[in-house]
Design a protein around this motif. Sequence first.
Motif, short mmCIF file in Angstrom:
data_model
loop_
_atom_site.label_atom_id
_atom_site.label_comp_id
_atom_site.label_asym_id
_atom_site.label_seq_id
_atom_site.Cartn_x
_atom_site.Cartn_y
_atom_site.Cartn_z
N VAL A 106 0.88 -1.17 0.00
CA VAL A 106 0.00 0.00 0.00
C VAL A 106 0.91 1.21 0.00
O VAL A 106 1.87 1.27 0.77
CB VAL A 106 -0.94 0.03 1.23
N ASP A 107 0.63 2.17 -0.88
CA ASP A 107 1.53 3.32 -0.97
C ASP A 107 1.04 4.50 -0.14
O ASP A 107 0.00 4.43 0.53
CB ASP A 107 1.78 3.71 -2.42
N ARG A 111 -3.05 3.64 -2.27
CA ARG A 111 -3.32 2.72 -3.37
C ARG A 111 -2.79 1.33 -3.03
O ARG A 111 -1.71 1.19 -2.45
CB ARG A 111 -2.67 3.20 -4.67
N ALA A 160 -0.37 -1.35 -9.57
CA ALA A 160 -1.51 -1.00 -8.71
C ALA A 160 -2.74 -1.81 -9.09
O ALA A 160 -2.97 -2.10 -10.27
CB ALA A 160 -1.81 0.49 -8.84
N THR A 161 -3.51 -2.19 -8.09
CA THR A 161 -4.76 -2.90 -8.34
C THR A 161 -5.82 -1.94 -8.88
O THR A 161 -6.62 -2.30 -9.73
CB THR A 161 -5.26 -3.55 -7.03
N VAL A 163 -6.75 2.72 -8.94
CA VAL A 163 -6.29 4.07 -8.57
C VAL A 163 -6.99 4.57 -7.32
O VAL A 163 -6.56 5.55 -6.71
CB VAL A 163 -6.50 5.07 -9.72
N ARG A 164 -8.07 3.92 -6.93
CA ARG A 164 -8.85 4.36 -5.78
C ARG A 164 -8.08 4.18 -4.47
O ARG A 164 -7.38 3.20 -4.27
CB ARG A 164 -10.15 3.57 -5.72
N ARG A 165 -8.24 5.13 -3.56
CA ARG A 165 -7.65 5.03 -2.22
C ARG A 165 -8.48 4.06 -1.39
O ARG A 165 -9.71 4.15 -1.37
CB ARG A 165 -7.65 6.42 -1.58
#
Length: 225
Positions: A106-107, A111, A160-161, A163-165
Amino acid sequence: MDAKEIIARRVAFELHDRTLVNLGIGLPTLVASYVPPGIRVAFQSENGIVGFGARPPEGMEDPYLTDAGGSFVSALPGAWSFDSVTSFALIRGGHLDMTVLGGLQVDAGGRLANWMVPGRMVAGMGGAMDLVAGARRVVVAMQHTARGEPKIVRELSLPATAVRRVTLVVTDMAVIEPTKDGLVLRERAPGVTVAAILAVTGAALRVEGSVPEMRLGAASPAPAD
């Protein structure tokens, strides 16, 4: 209590009464064993079942009753099965109140990366992208580090899976909320200090005052619809 149990017990407190919740494969399925008393929740798996419960006792498994990862599950009274088209219509149509997914990273922007495992051949991305995009709340359940390396990172090194947080990240060390202003440390695991969490987190964490210890409820019977 091992790391996975700590995570599953804490995630269970995010369950709300009378909701439809998807549990991803692996660690997230353990949440079904720790539903708080009085909470009625219907668990969904994208292979086409609503109303499953915890893994049955050894010797009581039904080979035709599994989750999306092929692990055995139990069926609660009122459970039903259907084809994957209907299952993904529930997901993509915004009918899921929450999904609990495992994570690889998780960044700092919240994300998630969880569909490509380095060094392994994968059959496909599964339903993760649909789940992150379609569920109202997305809770990531993962260990804080992997082989001593942070899984909460400044920037993703894996695809990334979505772009949503995500809504919340629960690890064996902390509860972290991604916000538009960054990652906020909300809770710490029993016996874990804030300094210890910061030392093994690859992204900046905001600490707002005193950080309480996370709740870890006792095991309870599998949920009923």
